[in-house]
Scaffold this motif. Structure first.
Motif, PDB file in Angstrom:
ATOM      1  N   SER A 197      49.831  53.063  45.775  1.00 41.69           N
ATOM      2  CA  SER A 197      50.671  54.248  45.980  1.00 41.69           C
ATOM      3  C   SER A 197      50.622  55.184  44.780  1.00 41.69           C
ATOM      4  O   SER A 197      50.342  54.775  43.656  1.00 41.69           O
ATOM      5  CB  SER A 197      52.125  53.818  46.222  1.00 41.69           C
TER       6      SER A 197
ATOM      7  N   GLU B   3      53.115  58.341  43.151  1.00 40.77           N
ATOM      8  CA  GLU B   3      54.367  59.107  43.183  1.00 40.77           C
ATOM      9  C   GLU B   3      54.303  60.206  42.131  1.00 40.77           C
ATOM     10  O   GLU B   3      53.849  59.968  41.007  1.00 40.77           O
ATOM     11  CB  GLU B   3      55.577  58.217  42.885  1.00 40.77           C
TER      12      GLU B   3
ATOM     13  N   ALA C  81      56.864  60.090  46.812  1.00 43.32           N
ATOM     14  CA  ALA C  81      55.658  59.345  47.188  1.00 43.32           C
ATOM     15  C   ALA C  81      54.684  60.272  47.909  1.00 43.32           C
ATOM     16  O   ALA C  81      55.078  61.065  48.774  1.00 43.32           O
ATOM     17  CB  ALA C  81      56.024  58.160  48.082  1.00 43.32           C
TER      18      ALA C  81
END
Length: 250
Positions: free
Chosen positions: A66, A68, A73
């Motif tokens: 991921s 951010e 996000a």
């Protein structure tokens, strides 16, 4: 999303990316960058630096992991917002300069994000002022020097008022004067900055922290003076300081 003071400007967790030909470019990258921090991203060719950079505003989409930005996000629903907040300055200004005049190039990004009228004019004027190119607004970027084109490309990104600025080899192929002028421009900016570069003195001039990547992972992360003083680390990852260069202490 928690205390804004403690929210990283950039947070990357367990990021993996494999190109369609099977080449594994990122093999589990974890990285936090604090607001206002300037970080040099170092490593040999093929280390994964540019691939990581292209994940920060969704040009590439991770196989796993991921990203951010300021606690938001990166995903399909936030892509437009993230692209406004993360400005990429590519190594080749031709990737960002394609309009008849510099002012039109600089206006293109913010106009695309819905900025209009007097606000758009103010954005363009301010971005050109920051890169010391106000007098060239009506000139075609095709008729500018390499250093001017590099600063023009930076202006096209600054007009979008990004929180995070990511630059790919900003000093490449610049003569000494253009190199210094660009460094002075970058040093005066408030944005969080990640600079992908092979130019270690440039990194030392602009950044307080250095990250070394190799083989798609981070192999070192520390104060830039400490990283650049580690001759064994540099040699192991095909990085080299110019002869006689003295690593600055901060």
């Amino acid at each position: 999303m928690g205390d804004p003071v403690s929210t990283p400007a950039v947070r990357v967790e367990d990021l993996h990316y494999t190109y369609p030909d099977g080449h594994v470019a990122l093999a589990g990258v974890d990285l936090d960058v604090a607001p206002g921090e300037r970080v040099a991203l170092l490593g040999p060719n093929g280390a994964g630096k540019t691939t990581l950079m292209l994940h920060l505003n969704g040009v590439l989409t991770a196989s796993r992991g991921s990203v951010e930005i300021g606690g938001t996000a990166l995903g399909r629903n936030t892509l437009r917002e993230i692209r406004r907040r993360v400005g990429l300055v590519f190594q080749d200004p031709d990737d960002q300069l394609f309009m008849p005049t510099l002012a039109q190039d600089v206006a293109f990004g913010p106009a695309n994000f819905g900025v209009r009228g007097a606000e758009l004019e103010a954005r363009v004027a301010h971005a050109l002022e920051v890169v010391s190119m106000s007098g060239l607004a009506d000139r075609s970027p095709a008729h500018m020097s390499g250093g001017q084109r590099r600063r023009a490309a930076l202006a096209t990104v600054l007009a979008c008022e990004p929180e995070v600025l990511v630059l790919d080899e900003p000093s490449a192929n610049l003569d000494p004067v253009a190199r210094r002028e660009l460094a002075e421009t970058l040093a005066g900016l408030d944005a969080t900055m990640l600079i992908v570069t092979h130019d270690l003195p440039y990194a030392a001039q602009l950044c307080s922290r250095a990250i070394v990547m190799d083989g798609g992972v981070i192999v070192a992360d520390g104060a830039i003076g400490e990283v650049l003083s580690d001759a064994d680390l540099l040699a192991q990852h095909r990085l080299e300081l110019p002869w006689g260069f003295v690593v600055p202490t901060r």
